[in-house]
Design a protein around this motif. Sequence first.
Motif, PDB file in Angstrom:
ATOM      1  N   CYS A   1       0.857  -1.190   0.000  1.00 53.79           N
ATOM      2  CA  CYS A   1       0.000   0.000   0.000  1.00 53.79           C
ATOM      3  C   CYS A   1       0.891   1.236   0.000  1.00 53.79           C
ATOM      4  O   CYS A   1       1.873   1.307   0.743  1.00 53.79           O
ATOM      5  N   ASP A   2       0.523   2.217  -0.804  1.00 55.19           N
ATOM      6  CA  ASP A   2       1.318   3.452  -0.888  1.00 55.19           C
ATOM      7  C   ASP A   2       0.899   4.402   0.231  1.00 55.19           C
ATOM      8  O   ASP A   2       0.332   5.465  -0.002  1.00 55.19           O
ATOM      9  N   LEU A   3       1.189   3.987   1.454  1.00 57.29           N
ATOM     10  CA  LEU A   3       0.836   4.767   2.639  1.00 57.29           C
ATOM     11  C   LEU A   3       2.070   5.450   3.199  1.00 57.29           C
ATOM     12  O   LEU A   3       3.185   4.925   3.111  1.00 57.29           O
ATOM     13  N   HIS A   4       1.855   6.600   3.818  1.00 47.70           N
ATOM     14  CA  HIS A   4       2.963   7.353   4.417  1.00 47.70           C
ATOM     15  C   HIS A   4       2.524   7.880   5.778  1.00 47.70           C
ATOM     16  O   HIS A   4       1.401   8.366   5.933  1.00 47.70           O
ATOM     17  N   HIS A   5       3.408   7.754   6.748  1.00 40.93           N
ATOM     18  CA  HIS A   5       3.099   8.256   8.082  1.00 40.93           C
ATOM     19  C   HIS A   5       4.299   9.000   8.646  1.00 40.93           C
ATOM     20  O   HIS A   5       5.390   9.003   8.060  1.00 40.93           O
ATOM     21  N   ARG A   6       4.094   9.620   9.784  1.00 32.44           N
ATOM     22  CA  ARG A   6       5.153  10.392  10.432  1.00 32.44           C
ATOM     23  C   ARG A   6       6.140   9.427  11.077  1.00 32.44           C
ATOM     24  O   ARG A   6       5.815   8.737  12.036  1.00 32.44           O
ATOM     25  N   ALA A   7       7.352   9.351  10.534  1.00 33.99           N
ATOM     26  CA  ALA A   7       8.362   8.434  11.047  1.00 33.99           C
ATOM     27  C   ALA A   7       9.053   9.026  12.267  1.00 33.99           C
ATOM     28  O   ALA A   7       9.131  10.247  12.437  1.00 33.99           O
ATOM     29  N   THR A   8       9.554   8.158  13.143  1.00 32.90           N
ATOM     30  CA  THR A   8      10.302   8.611  14.317  1.00 32.90           C
ATOM     31  C   THR A   8      11.782   8.672  13.985  1.00 32.90           C
ATOM     32  O   THR A   8      12.328   7.765  13.349  1.00 32.90           O
ATOM     33  N   GLY A   9      12.438   9.752  14.397  1.00 28.47           N
ATOM     34  CA  GLY A   9      13.846   9.942  14.092  1.00 28.47           C
ATOM     35  C   GLY A   9      14.758   9.455  15.202  1.00 28.47           C
ATOM     36  O   GLY A   9      14.383   8.631  16.039  1.00 28.47           O
ATOM     37  N   ARG A  10      15.965   9.995  15.229  1.00 33.06           N
ATOM     38  CA  ARG A  10      16.958   9.594  16.218  1.00 33.06           C
ATOM     39  C   ARG A  10      17.049  10.568  17.383  1.00 33.06           C
ATOM     40  O   ARG A  10      17.968  10.472  18.192  1.00 33.06           O
ATOM     41  N   ASP A  11      16.119  11.519  17.468  1.00 34.52           N
ATOM     42  CA  ASP A  11      16.154  12.448  18.582  1.00 34.52           C
ATOM     43  C   ASP A  11      15.654  11.760  19.851  1.00 34.52           C
ATOM     44  O   ASP A  11      15.285  10.579  19.840  1.00 34.52           O
ATOM     45  N   LEU A  12      15.636  12.497  20.958  1.00 31.95           N
ATOM     46  CA  LEU A  12      15.246  11.902  22.232  1.00 31.95           C
ATOM     47  C   LEU A  12      13.831  11.344  22.176  1.00 31.95           C
ATOM     48  O   LEU A  12      13.560  10.247  22.688  1.00 31.95           O
ATOM     49  N   SER A  13      12.929  12.078  21.551  1.00 29.13           N
ATOM     50  CA  SER A  13      11.553  11.622  21.460  1.00 29.13           C
ATOM     51  C   SER A  13      11.460  10.295  20.712  1.00 29.13           C
ATOM     52  O   SER A  13      10.739   9.372  21.121  1.00 29.13           O
ATOM     53  N   GLY A  14      12.216  10.168  19.600  1.00 32.42           N
ATOM     54  CA  GLY A  14      12.206   8.934  18.829  1.00 32.42           C
ATOM     55  C   GLY A  14      12.790   7.772  19.606  1.00 32.42           C
ATOM     56  O   GLY A  14      12.299   6.640  19.536  1.00 32.42           O
ATOM     57  N   GLN A  15      13.860   8.032  20.377  1.00 34.75           N
ATOM     58  CA  GLN A  15      14.482   6.978  21.169  1.00 34.75           C
ATOM     59  C   GLN A  15      13.535   6.478  22.259  1.00 34.75           C
ATOM     60  O   GLN A  15      13.434   5.274  22.514  1.00 34.75           O
ATOM     61  N   LEU A  16      12.830   7.399  22.903  1.00 32.89           N
ATOM     62  CA  LEU A  16      11.883   7.000  23.943  1.00 32.89           C
ATOM     63  C   LEU A  16      10.728   6.197  23.343  1.00 32.89           C
ATOM     64  O   LEU A  16      10.248   5.234  23.951  1.00 32.89           O
ATOM     65  N   HIS A  17      10.293   6.601  22.154  1.00 35.74           N
ATOM     66  CA  HIS A  17       9.214   5.878  21.482  1.00 35.74           C
ATOM     67  C   HIS A  17       9.632   4.437  21.199  1.00 35.74           C
ATOM     68  O   HIS A  17       8.887   3.484  21.466  1.00 35.74           O
ATOM     69  N   ARG A  18      10.844   4.240  20.669  1.00 38.54           N
ATOM     70  CA  ARG A  18      11.312   2.895  20.356  1.00 38.54           C
ATOM     71  C   ARG A  18      11.547   2.078  21.617  1.00 38.54           C
ATOM     72  O   ARG A  18      11.369   0.855  21.622  1.00 38.54           O
ATOM     73  N   ALA A  19      11.955   2.736  22.687  1.00 43.23           N
ATOM     74  CA  ALA A  19      12.129   2.020  23.956  1.00 43.23           C
ATOM     75  C   ALA A  19      10.792   1.470  24.441  1.00 43.23           C
ATOM     76  O   ALA A  19      10.717   0.327  24.907  1.00 43.23           O
ATOM     77  N   ARG A  20       9.740   2.280  24.333  1.00 52.09           N
ATOM     78  CA  ARG A  20       8.413   1.808  24.739  1.00 52.09           C
ATOM     79  C   ARG A  20       7.936   0.681  23.825  1.00 52.09           C
ATOM     80  O   ARG A  20       7.316  -0.282  24.276  1.00 52.09           O
ATOM     81  N   GLN A  21       8.239   0.798  22.526  1.00 49.90           N
ATOM     82  CA  GLN A  21       7.872  -0.264  21.599  1.00 49.90           C
ATOM     83  C   GLN A  21       8.554  -1.579  21.972  1.00 49.90           C
ATOM     84  O   GLN A  21       7.917  -2.637  22.014  1.00 49.90           O
ATOM     85  N   LEU A  22       9.856  -1.523  22.215  1.00 48.22           N
ATOM     86  CA  LEU A  22      10.608  -2.737  22.546  1.00 48.22           C
ATOM     87  C   LEU A  22      10.052  -3.387  23.805  1.00 48.22           C
ATOM     88  O   LEU A  22       9.874  -4.612  23.855  1.00 48.22           O
ATOM     89  N   LYS A  23       9.779  -2.597  24.809  1.00 43.89           N
ATOM     90  CA  LYS A  23       9.237  -3.123  26.064  1.00 43.89           C
ATOM     91  C   LYS A  23       7.940  -3.872  25.806  1.00 43.89           C
ATOM     92  O   LYS A  23       7.764  -5.008  26.277  1.00 43.89           O
ATOM     93  N   ASP A  24       7.025  -3.269  25.047  1.00 43.74           N
ATOM     94  CA  ASP A  24       5.721  -3.885  24.830  1.00 43.74           C
ATOM     95  C   ASP A  24       5.805  -5.111  23.928  1.00 43.74           C
ATOM     96  O   ASP A  24       5.079  -6.091  24.123  1.00 43.74           O
ATOM     97  N   VAL A  25       6.688  -5.075  22.923  1.00 41.36           N
ATOM     98  CA  VAL A  25       6.852  -6.238  22.046  1.00 41.36           C
ATOM     99  C   VAL A  25       7.410  -7.421  22.831  1.00 41.36           C
ATOM    100  O   VAL A  25       6.945  -8.559  22.687  1.00 41.36           O
ATOM    101  N   LEU A  26       8.385  -7.175  23.690  1.00 44.91           N
ATOM    102  CA  LEU A  26       8.947  -8.252  24.502  1.00 44.91           C
ATOM    103  C   LEU A  26       7.899  -8.831  25.445  1.00 44.91           C
ATOM    104  O   LEU A  26       7.838 -10.048  25.654  1.00 44.91           O
ATOM    105  N   ARG A  27       7.083  -7.977  26.003  1.00 40.54           N
ATOM    106  CA  ARG A  27       6.013  -8.458  26.878  1.00 40.54           C
ATOM    107  C   ARG A  27       5.035  -9.332  26.104  1.00 40.54           C
ATOM    108  O   ARG A  27       4.608 -10.391  26.573  1.00 40.54           O
ATOM    109  N   ALA A  28       4.661  -8.887  24.896  1.00 37.75           N
ATOM    110  CA  ALA A  28       3.715  -9.653  24.088  1.00 37.75           C
ATOM    111  C   ALA A  28       4.294 -11.011  23.717  1.00 37.75           C
ATOM    112  O   ALA A  28       3.595 -12.030  23.769  1.00 37.75           O
ATOM    113  N   LEU A  29       5.566 -11.051  23.350  1.00 40.73           N
ATOM    114  CA  LEU A  29       6.190 -12.315  22.978  1.00 40.73           C
ATOM    115  C   LEU A  29       6.299 -13.244  24.180  1.00 40.73           C
ATOM    116  O   LEU A  29       6.082 -14.454  24.068  1.00 40.73           O
ATOM    117  N   ALA A  30       6.629 -12.690  25.334  1.00 41.45           N
ATOM    118  CA  ALA A  30       6.773 -13.518  26.532  1.00 41.45           C
ATOM    119  C   ALA A  30       5.440 -14.150  26.911  1.00 41.45           C
ATOM    120  O   ALA A  30       5.378 -15.324  27.286  1.00 41.45           O
TER     121      ALA A  30
END
Length: 262
Positions: free
Chosen positions: A105-134
Motif C-alpha cells: 500500500c502506498d501509505l505514508h506516516h510520520r516516522a520517528t527519528g533519532r532524537d530523544l523523542s524517537g528513542q523513547l518511542h522505540r524504547a516503549r515499543q521494545l518493552k511492549d513487544v517483549l512483553r507480548a512475545l513472553a
Amino acid sequence: DADMQDSATAAQPLVEAVLGDGVDMAIALLPPQEGAGGMGIVVRTARSGIQRATGWEPTQPLSGTRCITRETWDACQPLAPGWGVETSLTIDALTGGFWVKEIECDLHHRATGRDLSGQLHRARQLKDVLRALARRRHVTPDEPVDPEPTPEPTPESESTPAPAPDGFEEGITPHVGLAALAREIGGETELVWLQLRKGIRTTATLRRGGLIELEDGRRFADPSAAAEAASRRHEVEGWRVWRLTDEGPTLGEAIEELGQSS
C-alpha cells in the motif's frame, strides 16, 4: 494509523484483499518512509518472535494498518497492551488458523527519528513487544489441572521466613540494568547465544528479578559470568553474545534502547 493523513485512501487494497480474496487479516506493506531513524532492533525482535511462534516471517511486523474480519478479531482477544498489539495480533491469528497476508500500500506516516523523542518511542515499543512475545510463549493446557491441596500450617512452617521474590537469590544482587529490563518485560524471557561457526545454540533464562539462570540451574548477576560458565571459556562479553530470542537485540542493545546503562 492516525498520522497517515491524505495517504490513508491508499489503504483500499487491504479491504479488497479481505472482501475479494478471502484474506482474514491484511497487513499494509509500506514503502520506505522519509525520516525514519531507528536501528531496526524492535522490528528484528518482533519479526524473529513471530517467526519462531508461527513459522511465518513478516516483512513489516509492526505495521499497524490492517483490515481484519470480525471472526479473526474476536478470536485474537484479549489484545496485548500498548505497542505489542501488532505482534500479538499476528501470532494469535496465525496460530488460530487464519490467513494473514502483507499487501503493498502506498501509505505514508510520520516516522520517528533519532532524537530523544524517537528513542523513547522505540524504547516503549521494545518493552511492549517483549512483553507480548513472553506472554504468547505460554500455552494454556486443554484440561484444567486440579491444584494440590494446601498443607495445614504447623508451628515450624509458621516460623519459617517467606521465600525471596522469584528471580532473586540470597547473596546475589542483580545487575541494575538487567533488573530494570526484566521488570519492563514483566516475565521470564529466553536468552540465546548462537555460536554459528561451531553450530552451538546456548539458552538461558532472564528471570523476573534480573538474574540469568543457565539450563543447569546456576544463576548469575553478570551476563559475562553466565556466558563463561555456560561455555567454559574465559573473557566472553556477555552483553554482546546473549540475545533476547534468536534474532532479537543483545542484552546491551536492549538496555540501551530502554535508556539503562550497562
